[in-house]
Enzyme design. Sequence first.
Site, short mmCIF file in Angstrom:
data_model
loop_
_atom_site.label_atom_id
_atom_site.label_comp_id
_atom_site.label_asym_id
_atom_site.label_seq_id
_atom_site.Cartn_x
_atom_site.Cartn_y
_atom_site.Cartn_z
CD1 TRP A 161 -7.48 49.48 -6.21
CD2 TRP A 161 -8.17 48.36 -8.20
NE1 TRP A 161 -6.20 48.85 -6.87
CE2 TRP A 161 -6.79 48.01 -7.74
CE3 TRP A 161 -8.69 47.51 -9.15
CZ2 TRP A 161 -6.03 47.46 -8.99
CZ3 TRP A 161 -7.73 47.08 -10.04
CH2 TRP A 161 -6.75 46.80 -9.80
CG ASP A 242 -12.75 43.69 -8.94
OD1 ASP A 242 -12.27 42.44 -8.97
OD2 ASP A 242 -12.08 44.73 -9.03
CE LYS A 278 -4.94 42.47 -2.26
NZ LYS A 278 -4.92 42.91 -3.67
#
Length: 431
Positions: A161, A242, A278
């Site tokens: 990311w 993460d 999310k």
Amino acid sequence: MMAMTMRNSASRRTMMSRAIFRDYSLRCMSSSWWKNVEPAPKDPILGVTEAFLTDPSPDKVNVGVGAYRDDNGKPVVLQCVREAERRIAGTSFMEYLPMGGSVKMVEETLKLAYGDNSEFIKDQRIAAVQSLSGTGACRLFADFQKRFCPGSQIYIPVPTWSNHHNIWRDAQVTQKTYHYYHPETKGLDFKGLMDDVKNAQEGSFFLLHACAHNPTGVDPTEEQWREISQLFKTKKHFAFFDMAYQGFASGDPARDAKSIRIFLEDGHHIGISQSYAKNMGLYGQRVGCLSVLCEDEKQAVTVKSQLQQLARPMYSNPPLHGAQIVSTILGDPELKSLWLKEVKIMADRIIGMRTTLRESLEKLGSPLSWEHVTKQIGMFCYSGLTPEQVDRLTSEYHIYMTRNGRISMAGVTTGNVGYLANAIHEVTKSS
């Protein structure tokens, strides 16, 4: 008397002149202070949405956005979230949360990552604070790393990311990279990864994606995670996970936390970033958690105090409403059960769209293999499209995605999957 009056008058004139000069100087200085500031480069992800919104084509498709959409391409608010909001409304004051955030939210969040019956939770060995979603958790940890391990560096996968690089850069932590994605197989470069872990200086920090790797959707198998964990133990590396997609990847939060559980079983002290953007659709609420597993309860108290100290000059206290939503859902068996059903529905829709996209490309007679579309998992598909092919998709078919070929499967619906497949076929058939 007249002399005194003249002196006072002169003094006033002098003061006025100085005030005028000071005001003029300030205006001159302020107009020049920022003259060397240049426009920041556009964010490669957010810029896609901006371009999409200005396109007047009725056929336009946005598969760049990293947010869930239903099969009509519309944003979704989960039923469990609506019910939690109904219960919360008008029941509490709007006072500050403590610097560490909502204790109840943090407690429930730790159970998701470490397990309902975790010995580490029972022994109070985890230093944990509420964070501004996953981004905030990563940034807090990066600053913590810099402050207390000032000579350390962080190994980040290629690719990752894009904001990961920004976060550790701005925390002034030296970055190195390790192999992760294999462009030819469109899968995991396991050998390259293991070689880099082995060759890294002993006691290095590594950033790991717990599940649904962003942007590739490529995850190690359970057996590969076990090998990675053992090598980390040999090399005494620190793993920072993460975990932005727990439950959203497979539809099962426990399964998506398997990598973390393996490291815990092997005796690692780890750090974890968690987010509810999310898996609960709380994108705008910015609610997450940073946790660090410590030697004992005393160390956990100390580490938490320092995490709070880092948060204080950044934002003082985390926001209240999102934390209330999360703690209400996870703290109520009925609402938690509803959430688990809804997160599985989201995951299953994306998995179904992967199958449909692959089948559509194969039916069109594509000469390429699209097996990776269904092998990858989570919100994103690393398609293998080149930047030039992505440019053609945009200019000729009004299909928007990042130039690295990352497709947000959340933007694929039964209504546009055929159009998307045909366009991909057209720009790749001569490859």
